[in-house]
Enzyme design. Structure first.
Site, short mmCIF file in Angstrom:
data_model
loop_
_atom_site.label_atom_id
_atom_site.label_comp_id
_atom_site.label_asym_id
_atom_site.label_seq_id
_atom_site.Cartn_x
_atom_site.Cartn_y
_atom_site.Cartn_z
N ASP A 1 33.67 35.41 1.57
CA ASP A 1 32.83 34.27 1.22
C ASP A 1 33.45 33.04 1.85
OD1 ASP A 1 30.89 35.52 -0.46
OD2 ASP A 1 32.35 35.61 -2.07
N CYS B 1 34.45 38.33 -2.20
CA CYS B 1 33.57 38.69 -3.30
C CYS B 1 34.29 39.76 -4.14
CB CYS B 1 32.25 39.24 -2.78
SG CYS B 1 31.19 39.93 -4.09
#
Length: 153
Positions: free
Chosen positions: A58, A51
């Site tokens: 992620d 992120c």
């Protein structure tokens, strides 16, 4: 004797993971079946990036389908390119579309699509889809087979 594989530099030995997607070297080989329209699928069920705001990881399940033109992507170089996103901060949409556009520009396929099935953060999964145009006539492209989020398993 020369072969279509002579220009490959990453096969046959240890290759370090690139520091960033921009540093990753994609490699391609001449498509010996270029006169045939067929679909190639790469699945990366453990894709990771960061992120850009929090630095938290992620995770996504990527499915890349393409109908080759004159070139095939060399799979180890694709693996290293995708792995280079592990330390790359970008939103899901940017990662997914950037991968598709780089492959489309590099390979000049007849057609390409990517499905980025991102695992939820904050309770919301984000799925991102991109394709270069309509599927060429006569090519069988199976469903990507990734269910709507219910644990993505």
């Amino acid at each position: 004797m020369t072969t279509i594989y002579d220009n490959l530099t990453q096969l046959g030995g240890k290759t370090e993971l690139p520091a960033s997607p921009e540093d990753a070297v994609l490699e391609r080989v001449f498509n010996p079946q270029a006169e045939v329209a067929y679909c190639v699928r790469f699945t990366a069920p453990e894709f990771t990036s960061l992120c850009p705001m929090t630095g938290q990881p992620d995770f996504a399940h990527l499915v890349i389908d393409y109908v080759p033109g004159g070139w095939l992507v060399e799979s180890k170089s694709l693996k290293l390119y995708l792995g280079a996103f592990r330390n790359h901060g970008a939103f899901h949409e940017d990662c997914t579309v950037s991968i598709a556009r780089r492959l489309a520009d590099f390979l000049e396929p007849q057609w390409l699509r990517i499905g980025g099935y991102w695992y939820p953060r904050g309770g919301i999964p984000i799925d991102v889809f991109y394709q270069t145009g309509p599927v060429p006539n006569g090519v069988w492209v199976p469903d990507q087979g990734v269910p709507g989020y219910r644990g993505r398993g």
